[in-house]
Design a protein around this motif. Structure first.
Motif, mmCIF file in Angstrom:
data_model
loop_
_atom_site.group_PDB
_atom_site.id
_atom_site.type_symbol
_atom_site.label_atom_id
_atom_site.label_comp_id
_atom_site.label_asym_id
_atom_site.label_seq_id
_atom_site.Cartn_x
_atom_site.Cartn_y
_atom_site.Cartn_z
ATOM 1 N N ASP A 29 0.865 -1.178 0.000
ATOM 2 C CA ASP A 29 0.000 0.000 0.000
ATOM 3 C C ASP A 29 0.902 1.228 0.000
ATOM 4 O O ASP A 29 1.920 1.254 0.690
ATOM 5 C CB ASP A 29 -0.883 0.027 1.247
ATOM 6 N N CYS A 30 0.535 2.231 -0.754
ATOM 7 C CA CYS A 30 1.339 3.459 -0.815
ATOM 8 C C CYS A 30 1.136 4.258 0.470
ATOM 9 O O CYS A 30 -0.002 4.615 0.802
ATOM 10 C CB CYS A 30 0.955 4.292 -2.023
ATOM 11 N N CYS A 33 -0.416 8.092 -0.663
ATOM 12 C CA CYS A 33 -1.808 8.292 -1.077
ATOM 13 C C CYS A 33 -2.764 7.268 -0.466
ATOM 14 O O CYS A 33 -3.975 7.420 -0.568
ATOM 15 C CB CYS A 33 -1.920 8.269 -2.596
ATOM 16 N N GLY A 35 -3.151 4.237 -1.528
ATOM 17 C CA GLY A 35 -3.622 3.299 -2.550
ATOM 18 C C GLY A 35 -3.288 1.864 -2.184
ATOM 19 O O GLY A 35 -2.190 1.570 -1.728
ATOM 20 N N THR A 38 -0.613 -0.237 -4.582
ATOM 21 C CA THR A 38 -0.227 0.599 -5.719
ATOM 22 C C THR A 38 1.254 0.965 -5.704
ATOM 23 O O THR A 38 1.752 1.543 -6.664
ATOM 24 C CB THR A 38 -1.047 1.905 -5.755
ATOM 25 N N CYS A 54 4.746 4.587 -7.384
ATOM 26 C CA CYS A 54 3.323 4.499 -7.072
ATOM 27 C C CYS A 54 2.547 4.582 -8.378
ATOM 28 O O CYS A 54 2.730 5.524 -9.152
ATOM 29 C CB CYS A 54 2.901 5.625 -6.132
ATOM 30 N N PHE A 55 1.689 3.607 -8.621
ATOM 31 C CA PHE A 55 0.912 3.581 -9.847
ATOM 32 C C PHE A 55 -0.215 4.608 -9.847
ATOM 33 O O PHE A 55 -0.876 4.795 -10.870
ATOM 34 C CB PHE A 55 0.383 2.168 -10.110
ATOM 35 N N LYS A 56 -0.415 5.306 -8.738
ATOM 36 C CA LYS A 56 -1.383 6.403 -8.706
ATOM 37 C C LYS A 56 -0.702 7.746 -8.931
ATOM 38 O O LYS A 56 -1.354 8.773 -8.953
ATOM 39 C CB LYS A 56 -2.137 6.413 -7.377
ATOM 40 N N GLY A 57 0.641 7.745 -9.040
ATOM 41 C CA GLY A 57 1.354 8.966 -9.410
ATOM 42 C C GLY A 57 2.122 9.676 -8.315
ATOM 43 O O GLY A 57 2.675 10.743 -8.558
ATOM 44 N N CYS A 58 2.199 9.134 -7.125
ATOM 45 C CA CYS A 58 2.980 9.773 -6.064
ATOM 46 C C CYS A 58 4.460 9.744 -6.444
ATOM 47 O O CYS A 58 4.942 8.750 -6.974
ATOM 48 C CB CYS A 58 2.793 9.051 -4.729
#
Length: 145
Positions: A29-30, A33, A35, A38, A54-58
């Motif tokens: 888990d990030c 964020c 996620g 992620t 991070c695949f959510k962009g962090c």
């Protein structure tokens, strides 16, 4: 900071498939964020550097900060690489210190003397310092242990 030090700080840790140039890899888990699974983490085979994505962009810096680390902590100085190399930690520290000096000097110099000429000289000197720090990071410069 080593990869083994960071792993216990991550939640929902899962082993991931090994890849070329990667010693170990995990998903988690990030911490930035939140996620779920992620965050991709890996340990570089040659450098021992901790890689974060991070695949959510962090950003890696934001993730490191969420873990209570500096970005430089992701790049361990390795004696195995010839000993005494400054490495990325040294460069990041040198560049940050150089920037602080430049900012402070500009604030001071704008209040006295010929600020444009003085700032130009200071700026050139710090550019040379940053270039030397980059060379050290690349392994072309050595420091004594």
């Amino acid at each position: 900071m080593s990869y083994d030090t960071i792993l216990p700080q991550l939640k929902s840790l899962r082993r991931a498939a090994a890849r070329p140039d990667i010693t170990r890899a995990h998903r988690a888990d990030c911490p930035c964020c939140g996620g779920k699974l992620t965050l991709s983490t890996a340990e570089g085979a040659d450098s021992g550097a901790v890689l974060l994505h991070c695949f959510k962009g962090c950003g890696a810096g934001d993730i490191a900060q969420a873990l209570g680390l500096d970005l430089a902590d992701l790049f361990p100085v390795s004696a195995a690489k010839g000993g005494g190399f400054v490495g990325p930690r040294g460069w990041l520290s040198a560049a940050a210190a150089g920037q602080e000096v430049e900012d402070a000097a500009f604030a001071i110099l704008t209040r006295q003397g010929d600020p444009a000429a003085a700032y130009g000289r200071l700026h050139e000197a710090l550019q040379a310092f940053k270039a030397a720090a980059r060379d050290a990071m690349r392994g072309s410069g050595r420091v004594s242990a």
